[in-house]
Write a protein that holds these residues in place. Structure first.
Motif, short mmCIF file in Angstrom:
data_model
loop_
_atom_site.label_atom_id
_atom_site.label_comp_id
_atom_site.label_asym_id
_atom_site.label_seq_id
_atom_site.Cartn_x
_atom_site.Cartn_y
_atom_site.Cartn_z
N GLN A 9 0.83 -1.21 0.00
CA GLN A 9 0.00 0.00 0.00
C GLN A 9 0.87 1.26 0.00
O GLN A 9 0.57 2.22 -0.72
CB GLN A 9 -0.97 -0.02 1.17
CG GLN A 9 -2.06 -1.06 0.99
CD GLN A 9 -3.11 -1.02 2.07
OE1 GLN A 9 -3.05 -0.24 3.01
NE2 GLN A 9 -4.11 -1.88 1.93
N ALA A 12 2.25 1.69 -3.49
CA ALA A 12 1.25 2.23 -4.43
C ALA A 12 1.13 3.74 -4.26
O ALA A 12 1.03 4.49 -5.25
CB ALA A 12 -0.10 1.55 -4.22
N LYS A 13 1.14 4.21 -3.02
CA LYS A 13 1.09 5.66 -2.78
C LYS A 13 2.35 6.33 -3.30
O LYS A 13 2.28 7.42 -3.89
CB LYS A 13 0.91 5.95 -1.29
CG LYS A 13 -0.49 5.65 -0.79
CD LYS A 13 -0.62 5.88 0.70
CE LYS A 13 -0.56 7.35 1.03
NZ LYS A 13 -0.84 7.61 2.45
N ARG A 15 4.17 5.40 -5.80
CA ARG A 15 4.06 5.47 -7.26
C ARG A 15 3.14 6.61 -7.68
O ARG A 15 3.45 7.37 -8.60
CB ARG A 15 3.54 4.14 -7.82
CG ARG A 15 3.42 4.16 -9.35
CD ARG A 15 2.66 2.96 -9.89
NE ARG A 15 1.35 2.78 -9.30
CZ ARG A 15 0.26 3.50 -9.59
NH1 ARG A 15 0.31 4.47 -10.47
NH2 ARG A 15 -0.88 3.25 -8.99
N GLU A 16 2.01 6.73 -7.00
CA GLU A 16 1.05 7.79 -7.35
C GLU A 16 1.68 9.17 -7.21
O GLU A 16 1.55 10.02 -8.10
CB GLU A 16 -0.18 7.66 -6.45
CG GLU A 16 -1.24 8.69 -6.73
CD GLU A 16 -2.47 8.53 -5.85
OE1 GLU A 16 -3.17 9.55 -5.66
OE2 GLU A 16 -2.73 7.42 -5.34
N PHE A 17 2.35 9.41 -6.08
CA PHE A 17 2.98 10.71 -5.88
C PHE A 17 4.16 10.93 -6.83
O PHE A 17 4.40 12.06 -7.27
CB PHE A 17 3.42 10.89 -4.42
CG PHE A 17 2.29 11.26 -3.51
CD1 PHE A 17 1.73 12.53 -3.55
CD2 PHE A 17 1.77 10.33 -2.62
CE1 PHE A 17 0.68 12.88 -2.71
CE2 PHE A 17 0.72 10.67 -1.78
CZ PHE A 17 0.17 11.95 -1.83
N GLU A 19 4.36 9.73 -9.93
CA GLU A 19 3.76 10.09 -11.22
C GLU A 19 3.28 11.54 -11.21
O GLU A 19 3.44 12.26 -12.20
CB GLU A 19 2.63 9.13 -11.57
CG GLU A 19 3.14 7.75 -11.94
CD GLU A 19 2.04 6.75 -12.25
OE1 GLU A 19 0.84 7.12 -12.28
OE2 GLU A 19 2.38 5.57 -12.46
N ALA A 20 2.70 11.98 -10.11
CA ALA A 20 2.27 13.38 -9.99
C ALA A 20 3.47 14.31 -10.06
O ALA A 20 3.41 15.37 -10.71
CB ALA A 20 1.49 13.59 -8.69
N ASN A 36 5.55 16.68 -4.35
CA ASN A 36 5.11 15.32 -4.67
C ASN A 36 6.27 14.33 -4.61
O ASN A 36 6.09 13.19 -4.16
CB ASN A 36 4.47 15.26 -6.05
CG ASN A 36 3.11 15.91 -6.12
OD1 ASN A 36 2.77 16.52 -7.13
ND2 ASN A 36 2.31 15.81 -5.08
N SER A 40 6.49 11.07 -2.27
CA SER A 40 6.79 9.76 -2.86
C SER A 40 7.95 9.10 -2.14
O SER A 40 7.89 7.91 -1.80
CB SER A 40 7.12 9.91 -4.34
OG SER A 40 7.54 8.67 -4.88
N ASN A 43 6.90 7.78 1.27
CA ASN A 43 6.08 6.56 1.15
C ASN A 43 6.91 5.37 0.68
O ASN A 43 6.68 4.24 1.12
CB ASN A 43 4.89 6.80 0.22
CG ASN A 43 3.75 7.47 0.95
OD1 ASN A 43 3.01 6.82 1.68
ND2 ASN A 43 3.62 8.77 0.79
N TYR A 116 12.05 4.97 -5.08
CA TYR A 116 10.90 4.15 -5.49
C TYR A 116 11.37 2.86 -6.18
O TYR A 116 10.84 1.78 -5.91
CB TYR A 116 9.98 4.95 -6.42
CG TYR A 116 8.84 4.11 -6.95
CD1 TYR A 116 7.76 3.79 -6.14
CD2 TYR A 116 8.88 3.60 -8.24
CE1 TYR A 116 6.73 2.99 -6.62
CE2 TYR A 116 7.85 2.80 -8.72
CZ TYR A 116 6.78 2.50 -7.90
OH TYR A 116 5.78 1.69 -8.36
#
Length: 125
Positions: A9, A12-13, A15-17, A19-20, A36, A40, A43, A116
């Motif tokens: 989890q 996944a967060k 990765r999201e940050f 990408e942002a 961001n 990232s 996380n 990451y």
């Protein structure tokens, strides 16, 4: 929830940050990209620590995150200086009147990518 599920989890967060951060950098939104990227990186650190040690610390002092990463094993402790450099940009991106430069934002995104990428490897083991 087990440590592996928690690590996934956090990953996944991260990765999201990330990408942002990449999108914001491409839009010349350097403060947002850096902010961001920092999120990232934090996380991704949480994903690594959750997987390796079964837990991750939460503190307002993000410098403890660097120490936590360093203590998470020989294959990830080399990322501690990268996380420290990334975290030094947090204040400027989020709280100071001066904006983050394009060069600093580019570094922040790259540092977040490095953390990451290692987190992906650690979590997939």
């Amino acid at each position: 929830m087990g440590a592996l599920e928690e690590a996934k989890q956090y990953l996944a967060k991260a990765r999201e940050f990330l990408e942002a951060a990449q999108v914001n950098f491409d839009l010349d939104l350097f403060n947002a990209a850096t902010s961001n990227a920092v999120t990232s990186g934090i996380n991704a650190k949480d994903a690594i620590c959750s997987k390796v040690t079964g837990r991750t610390g939460k503190s307002d002092d993000h410098n403890t995150a660097v120490d936590e990463l360093r203590r998470s094993g020989p294959d990830v402790k080399s990322l501690a200086p990268t996380l420290r450099r990334l975290l030094t940009l947090k204040q400027k991106a989020q709280y100071q009147e001066m904006s983050v430069s394009a060069a600093d934002a580019k570094h922040a995104v790259r540092w977040a990518e490095l953390i990451y990428e290692k987190a992906q490897i650690v979590v997939s083991r």
